[in-house]
Design a protein around this motif. Structure first.
Motif, PDB file in Angstrom:
ATOM      1  N   ARG A 189       0.863  -1.179   0.000  1.00 38.97           N
ATOM      2  CA  ARG A 189       0.000   0.000   0.000  1.00 38.97           C
ATOM      3  C   ARG A 189       0.896   1.224   0.000  1.00 38.97           C
ATOM      4  N   PRO A 190       1.214   1.732  -1.207  1.00 36.88           N
ATOM      5  CA  PRO A 190       2.028   2.948  -1.271  1.00 36.88           C
ATOM      6  C   PRO A 190       1.321   4.103  -0.573  1.00 36.88           C
ATOM      7  N   THR A 191       2.086   5.094  -0.179  1.00 35.06           N
ATOM      8  CA  THR A 191       1.529   6.241   0.529  1.00 35.06           C
ATOM      9  C   THR A 191       0.408   6.903  -0.278  1.00 35.06           C
ATOM     10  N   GLY A 192      -0.753   6.991   0.337  1.00 33.78           N
ATOM     11  CA  GLY A 192      -1.886   7.657  -0.300  1.00 33.78           C
ATOM     12  C   GLY A 192      -2.598   6.831  -1.340  1.00 33.78           C
ATOM     13  N   GLN A 193      -2.287   5.525  -1.457  1.00 35.22           N
ATOM     14  CA  GLN A 193      -2.926   4.688  -2.469  1.00 35.22           C
ATOM     15  C   GLN A 193      -3.581   3.484  -1.814  1.00 35.22           C
ATOM     16  N   ALA A 194      -4.336   2.741  -2.643  1.00 35.13           N
ATOM     17  CA  ALA A 194      -5.026   1.563  -2.145  1.00 35.13           C
ATOM     18  C   ALA A 194      -4.069   0.368  -2.096  1.00 35.13           C
TER      19      ALA A 194
END
Length: 786
Positions: free
Chosen positions: A184-189
């Motif tokens: 789960r990359p920063t700010g993503q699903a």
């Protein structure tokens, strides 16, 4: 002549007397003439020791026909002598050969005093001794493959409040591995990464992969992520298998000898060789050019030497070997942000075959819905170097393109040199999307390296390439390294770069220090096109087990940089704190990483699993130190278990325990195991221990109402299914091991008397339980008492 016949007559009489004692049938009256016909009753036979080139081959039956001797062809061949000619006669329905007729290839002497026939044969007439390479596989290697699974996790947070998650899971059983990744990359699903089922066949050295995989077709080809099936030759499943060409040496000796093989003045083999021809096969030596010599010392201490040079390729395959990879499926798209997005079908493959030890031929191909390319591959070794050639033709959207590459390389003990050229037609296409500014129209590479003694190296390198937009980049550099002391190295470089975004000279000089205890430092000065300044670095690497690591870098001048990282790992996780600052701006990140492993019927918290892992078991013994490759990795828990998460797959990982940590009342069957776990899977390394507890006491027997010490008698009791017996010492002492707590009927036998008594073993943690003095009465009196 009369004297000679008299000597032979005397010898024959002595031999016939010996044969009579041994019970060997014979007929007296042999004549000093050619061997008699089988039907002639005047044959002389004897049993003599046969010695061939100073090696005894045992005793054989011979026929004496002075000055000749006949020996069975079958027995000579059994003794290792290849008899292909000579005068023969049939005796007792089998061929016998005259030793005198074998000259000059074979000569013989009849030693009357020793009752021997001593033969001297040319080496080519004797058996060839073949010495196969022993390989590097450790003795006693155990291939473990226990059902197991792992879950790795990593949580990263920054000073800006961002957070990223990553997880990896794998389950291994029966040689198969199922694994997947999630992030789960920063700010993503949450996104699924690569998922696959992998099966390794160690005997055939192949690997099947079903699911997602990163694949490529090799030289001049492209690469992509593919969801499908891949079948490949995987030499890594047997890392001790030698796939590149090796060296074979041959020679001959006439006596038992010792042969030593030296490669570049380093002893690599030492063997005792029997007389005859010999071969050293599959010597795996350092690649490149080298010198090899054989030092031969015979049975009389005489020494001779045979020298030769060789060149071994590092990229060619040995004769008859193959390597390949074939993949078919659908292209995985945007795998970093999309979980289930696949594109058009594609197929890729490459295959190489070792035609000889000097020539390797192969091909590669790619195919998509609107693209196909393919071409040959060739590698051949010269006496001074090796050459690689590759070509490929593509067809895409009605357009045809081509690409070719050729290269030469030579690696020697003193110097090395090489060059390569790659040219690509603008219309040439391969799978995978490459930005036009990164696609090379042509590229040249050349290098030269020089070793001056054991302390100094010098190298030159030149690269020139032009991309499809005709932008030219050229780089040339010289690098030198000098070992000043055992702990200090000096490195310096100078070069010139000519590119669109930068042009000019660059140089650097620095000192590298080895400070011991996993600590190193370097200081230096760099001049670059975009700025200059000093660089200072300090690093303390992480230990194999629990411990601390850190690194720091300080760069002054045009591009100021300050960075530092502090790491700490335990048996349960790894913790990382990092700060980077450039020109007054920067940030801090913190990472926590760990793993959970299921194996051996339990769950264990761990550091992240890297390649493979093992569970060290010292059953029910707490606090025993364990080692991997002689480096401490931890201590067993209260159940006697310790997980080791960072082992190499299929290699013989040396695991051991400190047996001094095992209580004295426990016996350790083995303190070291060489274990090879499967790819990304686990294995159990069990160190069996058995508790040892002694039971001792003194027994007396009542004889006519008086206690008597039953010296050297015997006490027997039954504990469960086992019958235990102990001799009785001169003082009446007996001793048993590992008798469970309880009450037992013991039988004492002493001379003609027999008695029984009750032996009570209490529960105790003592190493030796002392029962004191016990009394018994002869069984015939039926008044047993304790």
């Amino acid at each position: 002549m009369a004297a000679r016949l008299s000597d032979w007559t005397s010898t024959c009489i002595r031999l016939l007397l010996l044969l009579a004692v041994l019970g060997i049938p014979h007929v007296a009256g042999a004549q000093p003439a050619p061997p008699p016909h089988p039907d002639d009753d005047q044959r002389q036979r004897a049993i003599l020791e046969i010695v061939i080139n100073e090696v005894s081959k045992g005793e054989v039956l011979v026929v004496l026909a002075p000055p000749d001797v006949l020996v069975s062809v079958r027995l000579l061949q059994k003794a290792g002598l290849h008899v292909v000619d000579g005068r023969r006669q049939v005796i007792d329905a089998e061929p016998w050969v005259s030793l005198a007729s074998l000259a000059p290839g074979v000569t013989f002497v009849l030693d009357e005093a020793r009752l021997q026939v001593r033969l001297t044969a040319r080496p080519e007439l004797l058996e060839t001794t073949v010495v196969a390479a022993p390989g590097n596989k450790p003795a006693g290697l155990v291939y473990g493959r226990n059902a197991s699974g792992f879950l790795n996790y990593s949580i990263t947070t920054g000073s800006s409040g961002t957070m990223g998650l990553f997880a990896e899971a794998g389950v291994s059983a029966g040689g198969a591995l199922i694994n997947t990744t999630l992030s789960r990359p920063t700010g993503q699903a949450l996104v699924r990464g690569l998922s696959s089922l992998t099966f390794d066949d160690r005997d055939r050295m192949t690997r099947w992969t079903v699911g997602d995989a990163a694949v490529n077709s090799g030289t001049l080809g492209g690469g992509l992520f593919l969801g499908g099936v891949t079948f490949a030759r995987e030499y890594s499943v047997d890392p001790y298998f030698i796939r590149r060409p090796t060296l074979n040496l041959a020679g001959s000796v006439t006596t038992p000898s010792v042969v030593e093989v030296y490669a570049n003045n380093q002893l690599v083999r030492r063997e005792e060789i029997q007389p005859g021809q010999f071969e050293f096969n599959d010597l795996s030596l350092q690649t490149g050019r080298g010198d090899v010599r054989m030092v031969i010392r015979d049975a009389f201490g005489r020494e001779r030497e045979i020298s030769n040079s060789y060149y071994l390729s590092s990229s060619a395959l040995a004769k008859g070997l193959q390597e390949f990879s074939y993949s078919v499926g659908f292209e995985r798209l945007q795998q970093s942000i999309a979980s289930w997005q696949y594109g058009t079908p594609a197929a890729l493959g490459r295959h190489r075959i070792g035609l000889t030890d000097h020539v390797t031929l192969g091909y590669r191909f790619e195919a998509g819905t609107s693209l196909a390319n393919a071409g040959p591959l060739l590698n051949f070794t010269l006496p001074v170097g090796e050459v690689e050639v590759a070509g490929s033709v593509s067809r895409s959207q009605g357009r045809t393109g081509a690409s070719a590459e050729t290269g030469y390389a030579y690696f020697g003990r003193i110097f090395g040199a090489g060059a390569s050229v790659t040219a690509t037609d603008p219309l040439y296409e391969h799978l995978g999307v490459t930005p036009v500014e990164l696609r090379m129209r042509y590229q040249t590479h050349a290098f030269f390296s020089l070793h001056v003694g054991s302390r100094t190296t010098f190298s030159l390198q030149h690269d020139r390439f032009r991309n499809m937009t005709r932008a030219l980049t050229e780089q040339a550099s010289a690098l030198g390294s000098v070992r000043l002391t055992s702990r200090v190295d000096l490195q310096a470089s100078v070069g010139r770069v000519n590119a669109v975004d930068r042009r000019g000279y660059e140089a650097s000089i620095g000192l590298n220090f080895s400070l011991g205890n996993r600590t190193s430092a370097n200081v230096g000065y760099e001049h670059r096109v975009d700025g200059s300044g000093t660089v200072t670095e300090l690093e303390h690497s992480m230990p194999v087990g629990t411990g601390l690591g850190y690194q720091a870098r300080f760069q002054t001048g045009t591009n100021q940089l300050t960075s530092g990282e502090l790491q700490y790992q335990t048996g349960f996780g790894r913790y990382d704190l990092r700060h980077d600052e450039t020109s007054g701006s920067g940030g801090t990140t913190a990472t926590i990483a760990g793993g959970v492993v299921g194996i051996g019927g339990g769950l264990f918290l761990s550091r992240p699993v890297e390649q493979s892992y093992a569970l060290v078991q010292v059953p029910d013994v707490k606090g025993v130190r364990a080692y991997a490759s002689n480096q401490e990795v931890g201590k067993t828990d209260r159940n006697g278990n310790l997980l080791v998460p960072n082992l190499l797959a299929y290699y013989g990982n040396q695991l051991s325990i400190a047996d001094e940590d095992v209580p004295m009342n426990h016996a350790v069957a083995a303190r070291e195991i060489t274990l090879a776990p499967p790819f990304r899977g686990g294995a159990v390394a069990r160190f069996p221990v058995a508790r040892v507890q002694g039971v001792t006491g003194i027994v007396t027997i009542d004889v006519q109402g008086k206690p008597v010490v039953p010296a050297y008698g015997e006490v027997t009791l039954r504990a469960g299914q086992a019958g235990l017996t102990s001799p009785v010492g001169a003082d009446g002492a007996f001793y048993f091991e590992n008798v469970p707590p309880g009450s037992y009927t013991a039988a004492l036998e002493y001379k003609a008397d027999t008695c029984t008594f009750i032996l009570k073993v209490p529960a105790s943690d003592r190493i030796v339980i002392e029962l004191g003095t016990l009394r018994c009465v002869a069984a015939a009196r039926k008044d047993d008492q304790q």
